[in-house]
Design a protein around this motif. Sequence first.
Motif, PDB file in Angstrom:
ATOM      1  N   VAL A  50      70.488  41.230 -18.721  1.00 54.88           N
ATOM      2  CA  VAL A  50      70.996  41.422 -20.082  1.00 54.88           C
ATOM      3  C   VAL A  50      69.849  41.413 -21.066  1.00 54.88           C
ATOM      4  CG1 VAL A  50      72.324  40.330 -21.922  1.00 54.88           C
ATOM      5  CG2 VAL A  50      73.279  40.488 -19.625  1.00 54.88           C
ATOM      6  N   ALA A  51      68.964  40.409 -20.950  1.00 54.32           N
ATOM      7  CA  ALA A  51      67.840  40.335 -21.865  1.00 54.32           C
ATOM      8  C   ALA A  51      66.939  41.543 -21.722  1.00 54.32           C
ATOM      9  CB  ALA A  51      67.042  39.047 -21.604  1.00 54.32           C
ATOM     10  N   GLY A 238      58.495  33.561 -35.307  1.00 51.01           N
ATOM     11  CA  GLY A 238      58.320  34.730 -34.453  1.00 51.01           C
ATOM     12  C   GLY A 238      57.529  34.428 -33.195  1.00 51.01           C
ATOM     13  N   LYS A 239      56.621  33.443 -33.267  1.00 49.21           N
ATOM     14  CA  LYS A 239      55.830  33.062 -32.100  1.00 49.21           C
ATOM     15  C   LYS A 239      56.485  31.950 -31.288  1.00 49.21           C
ATOM     16  CE  LYS A 239      51.391  34.526 -34.019  1.00 49.21           C
ATOM     17  NZ  LYS A 239      49.997  34.124 -34.351  1.00 49.21           N
ATOM     18  N   LEU A 240      57.420  31.230 -31.894  1.00 50.06           N
ATOM     19  CA  LEU A 240      58.152  30.194 -31.152  1.00 50.06           C
ATOM     20  C   LEU A 240      59.242  30.799 -30.280  1.00 50.06           C
ATOM     21  CD1 LEU A 240      58.549  27.467 -33.942  1.00 50.06           C
ATOM     22  CD2 LEU A 240      57.065  27.350 -31.924  1.00 50.06           C
ATOM     23  N   ARG A 241      59.723  31.982 -30.659  1.00 47.08           N
ATOM     24  CA  ARG A 241      60.765  32.661 -29.880  1.00 47.08           C
ATOM     25  C   ARG A 241      60.223  33.078 -28.511  1.00 47.08           C
ATOM     26  NH1 ARG A 241      61.538  37.339 -30.954  1.00 47.08           N
ATOM     27  NH2 ARG A 241      63.490  37.489 -29.789  1.00 47.08           N
ATOM     28  N   GLY A 242      61.161  33.208 -27.565  1.00 45.71           N
ATOM     29  CA  GLY A 242      60.793  33.742 -26.259  1.00 45.71           C
ATOM     30  C   GLY A 242      60.167  32.741 -25.313  1.00 45.71           C
ATOM     31  N   THR A 243      60.008  31.506 -25.749  1.00 42.92           N
ATOM     32  CA  THR A 243      59.429  30.443 -24.927  1.00 42.92           C
ATOM     33  C   THR A 243      60.393  29.270 -24.871  1.00 42.92           C
ATOM     34  OG1 THR A 243      57.178  31.062 -25.578  1.00 42.92           O
ATOM     35  CG2 THR A 243      57.475  28.855 -24.695  1.00 42.92           C
ATOM     36  N   CYS A 276      70.511  34.917 -24.792  1.00 39.22           N
ATOM     37  CA  CYS A 276      70.506  35.182 -23.352  1.00 39.22           C
ATOM     38  C   CYS A 276      69.515  34.262 -22.634  1.00 39.22           C
ATOM     39  CB  CYS A 276      70.161  36.650 -23.088  1.00 39.22           C
ATOM     40  SG  CYS A 276      71.465  37.808 -23.547  1.00 39.22           S
ATOM     41  N   LEU A 277      68.360  34.028 -23.260  1.00 36.33           N
ATOM     42  CA  LEU A 277      67.392  33.095 -22.690  1.00 36.33           C
ATOM     43  C   LEU A 277      67.984  31.694 -22.624  1.00 36.33           C
ATOM     44  CD1 LEU A 277      64.592  32.229 -21.708  1.00 36.33           C
ATOM     45  CD2 LEU A 277      63.860  32.138 -24.114  1.00 36.33           C
ATOM     46  N   ALA A 278      68.669  31.271 -23.693  1.00 43.67           N
ATOM     47  CA  ALA A 278      69.286  29.941 -23.706  1.00 43.67           C
ATOM     48  C   ALA A 278      70.336  29.826 -22.605  1.00 43.67           C
ATOM     49  CB  ALA A 278      69.907  29.659 -25.077  1.00 43.67           C
ATOM     50  N   ARG A 279      71.128  30.881 -22.406  1.00 48.70           N
ATOM     51  CA  ARG A 279      72.136  30.839 -21.350  1.00 48.70           C
ATOM     52  C   ARG A 279      71.487  30.758 -19.977  1.00 48.70           C
ATOM     53  NH1 ARG A 279      76.671  35.438 -21.198  1.00 48.70           N
ATOM     54  NH2 ARG A 279      74.834  36.725 -20.809  1.00 48.70           N
ATOM     55  N   GLU A 280      70.379  31.468 -19.793  1.00 49.35           N
ATOM     56  CA  GLU A 280      69.668  31.393 -18.517  1.00 49.35           C
ATOM     57  C   GLU A 280      69.154  29.982 -18.267  1.00 49.35           C
ATOM     58  OE1 GLU A 280      65.719  33.416 -16.455  1.00 49.35           O
ATOM     59  OE2 GLU A 280      66.775  34.491 -18.061  1.00 49.35           O
ATOM     60  N   VAL A 281      68.591  29.356 -19.326  1.00 56.09           N
ATOM     61  CA  VAL A 281      68.102  27.982 -19.203  1.00 56.09           C
ATOM     62  C   VAL A 281      69.256  27.033 -18.884  1.00 56.09           C
ATOM     63  CG1 VAL A 281      67.112  26.060 -20.509  1.00 56.09           C
ATOM     64  CG2 VAL A 281      66.126  28.353 -20.721  1.00 56.09           C
ATOM     65  N   HIS A 282      70.377  27.197 -19.571  1.00 50.76           N
ATOM     66  CA  HIS A 282      71.554  26.357 -19.332  1.00 50.76           C
ATOM     67  C   HIS A 282      72.047  26.503 -17.898  1.00 50.76           C
ATOM     68  CE1 HIS A 282      75.973  25.880 -19.085  1.00 50.76           C
ATOM     69  NE2 HIS A 282      75.747  24.779 -19.766  1.00 50.76           N
TER      70      HIS A 282
END
Length: 289
Positions: A50-51, A238-243, A276-282
């Motif tokens: 999805v991501a 913008g740099k905190l996103r994606g990690t 989507c990243l948060a759901r993957e982490v969850h």
Amino acid sequence: MSRRAQFLEVLGIPTEWVPRERADAQAEAAPEVAVAQAAMPVAEAPVAEVAAVVAAPAAEPAMPVPAPVAPPVSRAPAAPALVPAGPEPGSAQADREAAIASMEWPALDAAVAGCTACGLCQHRTNTVFGVGDRQAEWMLVGEAPGENEDLQGEPFVGQAGKLLDNMLGALGLARGRNVFIANVLKCRPPGNRNPEPEEVAQCEPFLRRQIALVKPSVIVVLGRFAAQSLLRSTTPIGKLRGTVHSYEGIPVVVTYHPAYLLRTLTDKARAWEDLCLAREVHDRAGAGA
């Protein structure tokens, strides 16, 4: 309709505008893309795919998606100017924070309702404690109440709240059911101005205790000030996103504030990537439990 278009429609972007040359390229690539999309229904697409679909340019044919790789975990930088250093041991503020850290829900709720630790109490209509499932696996943290939140005593209401509810619905979450929503500040800053360091210092112990009581599997932080406060970082959002960051051992994903997304429609797709990243982490946390 492509998967990308369906996801954007969930977030309120039914149409995308692209340069003419990209539109021509999309038209030429459409048959190949359609074949690739037909091979996998949207409802069965894994989170990593999805991501990938949201992030990929629409003109390129679908490519095989590699096995998911865990995103890097950040190391929290030094404390920013927004968040003052901790109180001196034995000081009145240290004693206050220790008392808050031992409170259960009823005492914590009452302490927030009666708080006069900073000048924001002089202008508030209501404190905004938080709302939702107090044993939720998901926790969302925003910056501070706005005018509507101050009037209703609930976080994220009005148009920004509607957008947030739509975003949660796309993940199978719902306000009051399987997510807890709170802010760093519990009172509205006058004129919706940015929080001041002393205000954050006085109010943040309440949020820390809420997180400790909820014990979420993942925290989604909404907006720059909330992210910089919770992560003790001056790094731009913008740099905190994606990690995947970490707070007291809990995974943290950073995304844009819904009010910002109402003004900047082009970043809604990036916000969806973050969710989507948060759901993957969850899901990874659940699989490892």
